[in-house]
Design a protein around this motif. Structure first.
Motif, PDB file in Angstrom:
ATOM      1  N   GLN A 241      81.392  -3.505  29.564  1.00 14.43           N
ATOM      2  CA  GLN A 241      80.647  -2.653  28.630  1.00 14.43           C
ATOM      3  C   GLN A 241      79.895  -3.599  27.711  1.00 14.43           C
ATOM      4  OE1 GLN A 241      80.986   0.708  28.815  1.00 14.43           O
ATOM      5  NE2 GLN A 241      79.770   1.374  27.076  1.00 14.43           N
ATOM      6  N   MET A 242      78.581  -3.510  27.684  1.00 16.61           N
ATOM      7  CA  MET A 242      77.774  -4.477  26.928  1.00 16.61           C
ATOM      8  C   MET A 242      77.176  -3.843  25.687  1.00 16.61           C
ATOM      9  SD  MET A 242      75.606  -6.750  29.698  1.00 16.61           S
ATOM     10  CE  MET A 242      74.887  -7.775  28.412  1.00 16.61           C
ATOM     11  N   LEU A 243      77.018  -4.670  24.645  1.00 17.87           N
ATOM     12  CA  LEU A 243      76.215  -4.337  23.477  1.00 17.87           C
ATOM     13  C   LEU A 243      74.992  -5.242  23.539  1.00 17.87           C
ATOM     14  CD1 LEU A 243      76.010  -2.674  20.844  1.00 17.87           C
ATOM     15  CD2 LEU A 243      77.064  -4.617  19.664  1.00 17.87           C
ATOM     16  N   PHE A 244      73.859  -4.669  23.979  1.00 25.56           N
ATOM     17  CA  PHE A 244      72.720  -5.520  24.316  1.00 25.56           C
ATOM     18  C   PHE A 244      71.442  -4.676  24.281  1.00 25.56           C
ATOM     19  CE2 PHE A 244      70.414  -8.601  27.043  1.00 25.56           C
ATOM     20  CZ  PHE A 244      70.881  -9.789  26.497  1.00 25.56           C
ATOM     21  N   GLU A 245      70.284  -5.362  24.377  1.00 27.90           N
ATOM     22  CA  GLU A 245      69.015  -4.660  24.531  1.00 27.90           C
ATOM     23  C   GLU A 245      68.908  -4.193  25.984  1.00 27.90           C
ATOM     24  OE1 GLU A 245      69.402  -7.442  22.982  1.00 27.90           O
ATOM     25  OE2 GLU A 245      68.411  -7.391  21.039  1.00 27.90           O
ATOM     26  N   ARG A 246      69.082  -2.914  26.191  1.00 33.02           N
ATOM     27  CA  ARG A 246      69.200  -2.386  27.550  1.00 33.02           C
ATOM     28  C   ARG A 246      67.938  -2.635  28.388  1.00 33.02           C
ATOM     29  NH1 ARG A 246      71.798   3.243  29.692  1.00 33.02           N
ATOM     30  NH2 ARG A 246      70.707   3.349  31.691  1.00 33.02           N
ATOM     31  N   ALA A 247      66.769  -2.412  27.800  1.00 28.83           N
ATOM     32  CA  ALA A 247      65.523  -2.582  28.564  1.00 28.83           C
ATOM     33  C   ALA A 247      65.360  -4.009  29.061  1.00 28.83           C
ATOM     34  CB  ALA A 247      64.322  -2.182  27.703  1.00 28.83           C
ATOM     35  N   ARG A 248      65.768  -4.972  28.246  1.00 24.96           N
ATOM     36  CA  ARG A 248      65.674  -6.379  28.656  1.00 24.96           C
ATOM     37  C   ARG A 248      66.583  -6.651  29.850  1.00 24.96           C
ATOM     38  NH1 ARG A 248      63.626  -9.888  24.597  1.00 24.96           N
ATOM     39  NH2 ARG A 248      61.447  -9.256  24.460  1.00 24.96           N
ATOM     40  N   LEU A 249      67.817  -6.119  29.784  1.00 23.92           N
ATOM     41  CA  LEU A 249      68.741  -6.336  30.891  1.00 23.92           C
ATOM     42  C   LEU A 249      68.229  -5.667  32.167  1.00 23.92           C
ATOM     43  CD1 LEU A 249      71.640  -7.702  31.167  1.00 23.92           C
ATOM     44  CD2 LEU A 249      72.463  -5.360  31.382  1.00 23.92           C
ATOM     45  N   GLU A 250      67.671  -4.475  32.028  1.00 24.68           N
ATOM     46  CA  GLU A 250      67.107  -3.793  33.196  1.00 24.68           C
ATOM     47  C   GLU A 250      65.964  -4.599  33.797  1.00 24.68           C
ATOM     48  OE1 GLU A 250      65.994  -0.041  31.607  1.00 24.68           O
ATOM     49  OE2 GLU A 250      67.966   0.872  31.911  1.00 24.68           O
ATOM     50  N   GLN A 251      65.110  -5.167  32.948  1.00 19.06           N
ATOM     51  CA  GLN A 251      63.985  -5.978  33.423  1.00 19.06           C
ATOM     52  C   GLN A 251      64.474  -7.195  34.188  1.00 19.06           C
ATOM     53  OE1 GLN A 251      61.539  -7.577  30.267  1.00 19.06           O
ATOM     54  NE2 GLN A 251      59.687  -7.522  31.527  1.00 19.06           N
ATOM     55  N   LEU A 252      65.520  -7.831  33.664  1.00 19.23           N
ATOM     56  CA  LEU A 252      66.075  -9.024  34.327  1.00 19.23           C
ATOM     57  C   LEU A 252      66.627  -8.681  35.709  1.00 19.23           C
ATOM     58  CD1 LEU A 252      68.209 -11.779  32.705  1.00 19.23           C
ATOM     59  CD2 LEU A 252      69.083 -10.650  34.733  1.00 19.23           C
ATOM     60  N   PHE A 253      67.494  -7.655  35.775  1.00 17.88           N
ATOM     61  CA  PHE A 253      68.124  -7.325  37.056  1.00 17.88           C
ATOM     62  C   PHE A 253      67.136  -6.667  38.033  1.00 17.88           C
ATOM     63  CE2 PHE A 253      72.177  -7.960  34.846  1.00 17.88           C
ATOM     64  CZ  PHE A 253      72.876  -8.636  35.829  1.00 17.88           C
ATOM     65  N   MET A 254      66.137  -5.967  37.525  1.00 14.83           N
ATOM     66  CA  MET A 254      65.114  -5.396  38.403  1.00 14.83           C
ATOM     67  C   MET A 254      64.435  -6.493  39.218  1.00 14.83           C
ATOM     68  SD  MET A 254      63.316  -2.642  39.328  1.00 14.83           S
ATOM     69  CE  MET A 254      63.329  -1.401  38.041  1.00 14.83           C
ATOM     70  N   ASN A 255      64.076  -7.576  38.564  1.00 16.86           N
ATOM     71  CA  ASN A 255      63.427  -8.691  39.267  1.00 16.86           C
ATOM     72  C   ASN A 255      64.372  -9.373  40.248  1.00 16.86           C
ATOM     73  OD1 ASN A 255      60.625  -8.921  38.166  1.00 16.86           O
ATOM     74  ND2 ASN A 255      61.709  -9.103  36.226  1.00 16.86           N
ATOM     75  N   LEU A 256      65.629  -9.558  39.848  1.00 14.82           N
ATOM     76  CA  LEU A 256      66.590 -10.193  40.749  1.00 14.82           C
ATOM     77  C   LEU A 256      66.879  -9.314  41.965  1.00 14.82           C
ATOM     78  CD1 LEU A 256      69.135 -11.697  38.177  1.00 14.82           C
ATOM     79  CD2 LEU A 256      67.541 -12.959  39.622  1.00 14.82           C
ATOM     80  N   PHE A 257      67.014  -8.001  41.757  1.00 11.71           N
ATOM     81  CA  PHE A 257      67.300  -7.093  42.870  1.00 11.71           C
ATOM     82  C   PHE A 257      66.124  -7.024  43.838  1.00 11.71           C
ATOM     83  CE2 PHE A 257      70.645  -4.270  40.535  1.00 11.71           C
ATOM     84  CZ  PHE A 257      71.502  -5.356  40.523  1.00 11.71           C
ATOM     85  N   THR A 258      64.915  -6.941  43.294  1.00 14.26           N
ATOM     86  CA  THR A 258      63.726  -6.904  44.150  1.00 14.26           C
ATOM     87  C   THR A 258      63.633  -8.160  44.997  1.00 14.26           C
ATOM     88  OG1 THR A 258      62.571  -5.582  42.486  1.00 14.26           O
ATOM     89  CG2 THR A 258      61.230  -6.638  44.156  1.00 14.26           C
ATOM     90  N   ASN A 259      63.948  -9.292  44.373  1.00 10.97           N
ATOM     91  CA  ASN A 259      63.931 -10.571  45.077  1.00 10.97           C
ATOM     92  C   ASN A 259      64.979 -10.594  46.192  1.00 10.97           C
ATOM     93  OD1 ASN A 259      62.539 -13.304  44.625  1.00 10.97           O
ATOM     94  ND2 ASN A 259      64.668 -13.915  44.913  1.00 10.97           N
ATOM     95  N   ALA A 260      66.180 -10.073  45.893  1.00  9.56           N
ATOM     96  CA  ALA A 260      67.268 -10.072  46.866  1.00  9.56           C
ATOM     97  C   ALA A 260      66.971  -9.126  48.029  1.00  9.56           C
ATOM     98  CB  ALA A 260      68.578  -9.684  46.182  1.00  9.56           C
ATOM     99  N   VAL A 261      66.373  -7.969  47.742  1.00  6.69           N
ATOM    100  CA  VAL A 261      66.018  -7.018  48.804  1.00  6.69           C
ATOM    101  C   VAL A 261      65.004  -7.639  49.752  1.00  6.69           C
ATOM    102  CG1 VAL A 261      64.824  -4.842  49.263  1.00  6.69           C
ATOM    103  CG2 VAL A 261      66.594  -4.942  47.506  1.00  6.69           C
ATOM    104  N   THR A 262      64.006  -8.307  49.194  1.00  5.75           N
ATOM    105  CA  THR A 262      63.003  -8.975  50.031  1.00  5.75           C
ATOM    106  C   THR A 262      63.650 -10.014  50.934  1.00  5.75           C
ATOM    107  OG1 THR A 262      61.315  -8.666  48.324  1.00  5.75           O
ATOM    108  CG2 THR A 262      60.883 -10.340  49.987  1.00  5.75           C
ATOM    109  N   ALA A 263      64.664 -10.716  50.426  1.00  2.00           N
ATOM    110  CA  ALA A 263      65.319 -11.772  51.202  1.00  2.00           C
ATOM    111  C   ALA A 263      66.194 -11.217  52.320  1.00  2.00           C
ATOM    112  CB  ALA A 263      66.155 -12.656  50.280  1.00  2.00           C
ATOM    113  N   THR A 264      66.682  -9.976  52.178  1.00  4.53           N
ATOM    114  CA  THR A 264      67.645  -9.429  53.145  1.00  4.53           C
ATOM    115  C   THR A 264      67.088  -8.282  53.984  1.00  4.53           C
ATOM    116  OG1 THR A 264      68.515  -7.982  51.396  1.00  4.53           O
ATOM    117  CG2 THR A 264      69.652 -10.074  51.759  1.00  4.53           C
TER     118      THR A 264
END
Length: 354
Positions: A241-264
């Motif tokens: 459970q995080m206390l964080f800026e949610r939009a920033r975290l979503e932006q970070l993982f969105m890019n990582l997930f898109t990158n991982a999907v392209t690789a697989t």
């Protein structure tokens, strides 16, 4: 009167003097003088002892204070040497840092060093103000360019769609394919401009920190991106459970997930795993895939702007640069481990109280 002294005196007196009526008063006077002498000697002895004890205590305190002063001088000298080394100066203000410091030249050195630090602080404040103004100008310029470029691109894309709808029966197959490529490239340009704007304007955010479940947020992200049927996402059981800026975290993982999907996307059974490592200071995550991996010659500089794999034709080369910038903004880091044809793991740290 001391009996021994009295006997010695009487021994040397004549019988007339010994029996003289004033002799007793004489002997009493002598006795009193000896008593006064003994009392004064005793007082002097006590005074000497007290003075000796006080002197010993004072001397002990003086030695302790001298040792403390010496330690202070040594500590100050070491601190100055450290500061001087950080300034990359072998010699400063005419005082070699290898010299032994005494109180006088140490005080002079500290005074000069304080002046130097004050000048450097003023220069730093000036540079920071200039940098702030430049960053503001850059943000304004990026937003202006983004608006000026995206509007005609979207207009062209809309016109191409209308032409295709109205004239598709008149176009040859080659023309239809070319029109489709034009639309794809216009879409790519739009994404590229958006990515550049996001990277250029990323900094202090006005978003408030909120509490949220990381697992829920990551699953929501997966639902918003295209995931082929051959790919599955696996989430660690201990996602926090995080206390964080949610939009920033979503932006970070969105890019990582898109990158991982392209690789697989071309792997028979693609798996993307998200893990979490508990830590007192940092949020520590990792995103691993069993995709094609990243060749070693492409790994260096992959977090720089416009760096991308040669085979990733639809990529803008900005996604991982944004991931890196977000990690740095939160006093963390991002790095990868990858083997060709085996997969890639990205590791991300974000400071909890940054």
């Amino acid at each position: 009167m001391h009996s021994l002294l009295k006997r010695q005196l009487r021994k040397h007196l004549s019988s007339d003097l010994d029996k003289h009526p004033d002799m007793e008063r004489f002997l009493e006077a002598i006795d009193k003088s000896y008593e006064n002498h003994d009392e004064k000697l005793s007082m002097l002895h006590r005074a000497s002892k007290i003075s000796s004890d006080e002197l010993y205590d004072a001397n002990s305190k003086l030695q302790t204070e001298a040792l403390q002063q010496k330690n202070i001088l040594v500590s100050l000298a070491n601190a100055i040497r450290s500061l001087t080394e950080n300034l990359n100066e072998e010699e400063l203000f005419g005082q070699n840092i290898k010299d032994e410091f005494n109180a006088e030249n140490l005080a002079t050195y500290i005074s000069n060093l304080a002046t130097k630090v004050s000048e450097m602080t003023a220069e730093k404040d000036k540079l920071l103000k200039s940098l702030e103004n430049q960053n503001q100008s850059l943000n304004n310029y990026a937003q202006m360019v983004s608006h000026d470029l995206k509007s005609p691109i979207r207009n062209i894309n809309a016109l191409m769609s209308w032409i295709m709808d109205d004239e598709k029966e008149k176009f040859s197959d080659a023309s239809k394919e070319n029109c489709s490529l034009v639309s794809q490239n216009l879409g790519k340009m739009d994404k590229l401009i958006t990515g550049i704007l996001d990277h250029a304007t990323m900094g202090e955010t006005k978003e408030h920190r909120v509490s949220f479940d990381v697992g829920d947020v990551l699953k929501e992200i997966v639902q918003t991106i295209y995931v082929p049927e051959n790919i599955t996402f696996e989430y660690a059981d201990n996602l926090p459970q995080m206390l964080f800026e949610r939009a920033r975290l979503e932006q970070l993982f969105m890019n990582l997930f898109t990158n991982a999907v392209t690789a697989t996307e071309n792997v028979e059974k693609g798996v993307i795993k998200i893990d979490y490592e508990p830590d007192e200071v940092f949020w520590k995550f990792s995103v691993a895939d069993n995709g094609k991996g990243i060749p070693e010659n492409h790994q260096e500089g992959i977090f720089q702007m416009f760096k991308k794999l040669e085979t990733a034709n639809n990529a803008t080369g900005i996604g991982l640069a944004i991931v890196k910038k977000i990690a740095v903004l939160y006093e963390g880091d991002v790095w990868l481990e990858s083997m060709e044809n085996e997969g890639t793991t990205f590791f991300i740290t974000l400071k909890k109280n940054s």
